[in-house]
Design a protein around this motif. Sequence first.
Motif, PDB file in Angstrom:
ATOM      1  N   PRO A   1       7.487 -44.351  45.479  1.00 47.44           N
ATOM      2  CA  PRO A   1       8.583 -43.853  44.740  1.00 47.44           C
ATOM      3  C   PRO A   1       8.282 -42.516  44.004  1.00 47.44           C
ATOM      4  CG  PRO A   1       7.943 -45.861  43.860  1.00 47.44           C
ATOM      5  CD  PRO A   1       7.212 -45.550  44.934  1.00 47.44           C
ATOM      6  N   ILE A   2       9.349 -41.646  43.603  1.00 47.43           N
ATOM      7  CA  ILE A   2       9.080 -40.816  42.560  1.00 47.43           C
ATOM      8  C   ILE A   2      10.058 -40.771  41.609  1.00 47.43           C
ATOM      9  CG2 ILE A   2      10.141 -39.155  44.222  1.00 47.43           C
ATOM     10  CD1 ILE A   2       8.738 -36.740  42.681  1.00 47.43           C
ATOM     11  N   TYR A   3       9.807 -41.022  40.423  1.00 41.74           N
ATOM     12  CA  TYR A   3      10.732 -41.067  39.296  1.00 41.74           C
ATOM     13  C   TYR A   3      10.603 -39.892  38.453  1.00 41.74           C
ATOM     14  CZ  TYR A   3       9.410 -46.058  40.414  1.00 41.74           C
ATOM     15  OH  TYR A   3       9.505 -47.089  40.949  1.00 41.74           O
ATOM     16  N   LEU A   4      11.965 -39.903  37.736  1.00 37.35           N
ATOM     17  CA  LEU A   4      12.178 -38.694  36.721  1.00 37.35           C
ATOM     18  C   LEU A   4      12.697 -39.363  35.541  1.00 37.35           C
ATOM     19  CD1 LEU A   4      13.611 -35.324  37.472  1.00 37.35           C
ATOM     20  CD2 LEU A   4      14.532 -36.776  35.749  1.00 37.35           C
ATOM     21  N   THR A   5      12.431 -39.024  34.250  1.00 36.26           N
ATOM     22  CA  THR A   5      13.059 -39.189  33.122  1.00 36.26           C
ATOM     23  C   THR A   5      12.911 -38.167  32.089  1.00 36.26           C
ATOM     24  OG1 THR A   5      13.307 -40.903  31.251  1.00 36.26           O
ATOM     25  CG2 THR A   5      11.180 -40.219  32.069  1.00 36.26           C
ATOM     26  N   LEU A   6      13.586 -38.061  30.973  1.00 33.77           N
ATOM     27  CA  LEU A   6      13.474 -36.967  30.098  1.00 33.77           C
ATOM     28  C   LEU A   6      12.749 -37.269  28.780  1.00 33.77           C
ATOM     29  CD1 LEU A   6      16.831 -35.650  31.145  1.00 33.77           C
ATOM     30  CD2 LEU A   6      14.627 -34.755  31.944  1.00 33.77           C
ATOM     31  N   GLY A   7      12.152 -36.237  27.995  1.00 35.96           N
ATOM     32  CA  GLY A   7      11.853 -36.373  26.619  1.00 35.96           C
ATOM     33  C   GLY A   7      12.695 -36.656  25.569  1.00 35.96           C
ATOM     34  N   ASN A   8      14.028 -36.195  25.953  1.00 40.41           N
ATOM     35  CA  ASN A   8      15.043 -36.050  24.971  1.00 40.41           C
ATOM     36  C   ASN A   8      15.508 -37.479  24.455  1.00 40.41           C
ATOM     37  OD1 ASN A   8      15.260 -33.955  27.212  1.00 40.41           O
ATOM     38  ND2 ASN A   8      16.048 -32.966  25.451  1.00 40.41           N
ATOM     39  N   ILE A   9      15.231 -38.398  25.504  1.00 40.53           N
ATOM     40  CA  ILE A   9      15.852 -39.793  25.414  1.00 40.53           C
ATOM     41  C   ILE A   9      14.606 -40.679  24.639  1.00 40.53           C
ATOM     42  CG2 ILE A   9      16.434 -41.795  26.350  1.00 40.53           C
ATOM     43  CD1 ILE A   9      17.071 -39.998  29.193  1.00 40.53           C
ATOM     44  N   PRO A  10      15.032 -41.363  23.878  1.00 41.62           N
ATOM     45  CA  PRO A  10      13.992 -42.045  22.791  1.00 41.62           C
ATOM     46  C   PRO A  10      13.146 -43.118  23.777  1.00 41.62           C
ATOM     47  CG  PRO A  10      15.997 -42.050  21.782  1.00 41.62           C
ATOM     48  CD  PRO A  10      16.265 -41.371  23.173  1.00 41.62           C
ATOM     49  N   ARG A  11      11.966 -43.183  23.651  1.00 42.28           N
ATOM     50  CA  ARG A  11      10.914 -44.028  24.341  1.00 42.28           C
ATOM     51  C   ARG A  11      11.513 -45.444  24.577  1.00 42.28           C
ATOM     52  NH1 ARG A  11       6.185 -44.129  20.259  1.00 42.28           N
ATOM     53  NH2 ARG A  11       7.357 -44.498  18.401  1.00 42.28           N
ATOM     54  N   SER A  12      12.189 -45.974  23.485  1.00 43.75           N
ATOM     55  CA  SER A  12      12.506 -47.486  23.359  1.00 43.75           C
ATOM     56  C   SER A  12      13.610 -47.600  24.248  1.00 43.75           C
ATOM     57  CB  SER A  12      13.028 -47.637  22.031  1.00 43.75           C
ATOM     58  OG  SER A  12      14.183 -47.159  21.468  1.00 43.75           O
ATOM     59  N   ILE A  13      14.708 -46.481  24.611  1.00 42.08           N
ATOM     60  CA  ILE A  13      15.608 -46.535  25.695  1.00 42.08           C
ATOM     61  C   ILE A  13      14.956 -46.347  27.152  1.00 42.08           C
ATOM     62  CG2 ILE A  13      17.714 -45.456  26.636  1.00 42.08           C
ATOM     63  CD1 ILE A  13      18.226 -44.915  23.334  1.00 42.08           C
ATOM     64  N   ARG A  14      14.263 -45.091  27.131  1.00 48.18           N
ATOM     65  CA  ARG A  14      13.665 -44.913  28.191  1.00 48.18           C
ATOM     66  C   ARG A  14      12.776 -45.774  29.021  1.00 48.18           C
ATOM     67  NH1 ARG A  14       9.289 -41.049  27.160  1.00 48.18           N
ATOM     68  NH2 ARG A  14      10.526 -40.335  25.528  1.00 48.18           N
ATOM     69  N   ARG A  15      12.145 -46.652  28.229  1.00 46.05           N
ATOM     70  CA  ARG A  15      11.175 -47.858  29.003  1.00 46.05           C
ATOM     71  C   ARG A  15      11.903 -48.876  29.370  1.00 46.05           C
ATOM     72  NH1 ARG A  15       7.947 -48.590  23.802  1.00 46.05           N
ATOM     73  NH2 ARG A  15       7.043 -50.289  24.998  1.00 46.05           N
TER      74      ARG A  15
END
Length: 648
Positions: free
Chosen positions: A184-198
Amino acid sequence: MLHERWQKQFDVRENEEEEQGAFHPFESRLDWEVACWAIEEGIGHGALDRLLAIPGVQQKLGLSYHNTRALHKSLDAIPPRAEWHSKKLADRPNDEYNIYYRNPIDAIQSLLGNPGHAKDIIYCPKKIFRDHTKSVRIYNEMWTGKWWHAIQNRLPAGAALAPVIIATDKTQLTQFSSSKLAYPIYLTLGNIPRSIRRKSSQQACFLLGYLSVDKILKEDLTSHETFHDSLCIILEPLKKAGAEGVEIIGGDGCVRLVFPVLTCYVADYPEQCLVTCSKYGTCPKCQARADELAKLSQSAVRTQTWTMGIIEDAKSSTNTSSAFKTKCMEAGVGGGVFLPFWHGFPHCDIHHSITPDNGWSSLSQIGGKDRKHMAHILLGCMIGKVPRDVIISYRSLLDFIYLAQYPSHDDDTLAYMEKALKDFHHHKNILFNLGVREHLDIPKIHSLLHYVDSITWFGTTDNYNTEMMEHFHIDFCKEGWYASNHHNEMPQMISWLSRREKVSSFKTYLKMTLENEDEEFTYSRFKDQRILIAKYPTRKNQDIQEIMEKHTCPGFQHHLTHFINSFNNNNIAGGRLRNASLPFSSLDVYHGFRFSLNDLGNDVNLDLGNEEIDSVKAKPKSLGSPARFDTIVIMISEDCESTGLQGK
């Protein structure tokens, strides 16, 4: 505007909303919630069909579907977060392979446009300091790092930056049968707080695609080209958007000119070499050779310009693929790719974007939580069995590892990391003298030199560590594979994932449109508790004197009196307080509680039921069972995250 956009997305016209109902394409709340339950709990097709086939079940529940196929038809009427595409590539006759992917711009629109995260998303960088003197800087979220400030200054006034975090990591789908892998290849954004992103439940990490496993994992020159050709196709839209910007409707309804820029690439060491076109055994971030990795000093940094210069020189001076590869390898470049996928990306240097890998290569089936458990006992197992310098060297290494996992750093804690690394190198010769190692030219040992720079540029390591992505394999790969019939599984996995994404998006839409309703949805899989305690006490109305005796805490009543007095607006003075009595003589007693460790560093199994749980016991002696009173150390100073415990 936001409400209209979501109505358009879910194909609900204003004059039809009342006629269709708020839960369209489902006929009622119950119709929707049963479908939500079936999808999120992974109810098997056969089991659901048998349930709905029971006479009267469908009619009494008022369901619009009579079997799984009909339920899926209703779900498929909900628009997807992003459309899936497939492409067949070939590098040789009769040697074809497929990639499945989604447009990264659609993924970014989906992430930034989620109303559930609208109040949490950050669009501008920040500098945080310990106090008003601004002498000590603090780093935690990605927007507190230096990189965001540097790139923001290059953008037009009023524009927003979207730091794109890409991760690729092959994962094994089976353990006991024939080896089956997904890539898989994943994408996320640094704009989103890590507590939500994780948290996988928050849908803040986007599955961008699946690469060809069988082709890329072959050990030949074309496999490297296949990898880069695949990523070139998938990530191509980021080049124009990163250079010119793209209008994005945020979850708050505002339209912004957003510049999505490839910021961090998360991968394990072998893949870091593949991504950066670095020779295996060297450092993908600096020009240290394979026999220089044990040094404490850093070498000159690698840059895209430097790497592309070597590739272009090898292309112009050689006539065969093998000669090209040899020429590149002599200079420390991999030599398997003529045109890397990252060539031409604006505001990006792939070597700078590579983040430290904190995994252990030889433990491919061991998760991050298990590695932490091994580290907990490692040092204790060595006491009394090895020389003092060995203990010091290993302790220094563990100190560095634990410091690197801090969820917040400042200039002082970064200095502690540097000191721990210096201590390790100062005492490492004992490992050579005892014959434990012949050398320490190990890429992951060398990578410790780059941790502090990564933290100051991109924030703390829980913004981009590989452990976070390992957790998403379960949701995006393994569960989908088990839900398939294991034949031509990729289209089935995509359908399975798409339906779960639609359920999540539709739940968010309903919460927005039904915002005047006080009640939550009846079915909710995830809760947000972090401390768990029994519903009923172990002992009810236990006398305080008995508590002090059985729990061996003679000062309990005294300290409880002081604690309660601290909340009293009319505090009783110290002398009178000694003679004061409590307004009660008994208490309900609990013998323990459980708590999650998600806030204590880089543990990422954050969804209740999957997260790492620890417990505290305060249990008196009973028949056949010894007493157990766990010790809890509470640090309340401002420096509690920056210091350890000292004692004898």
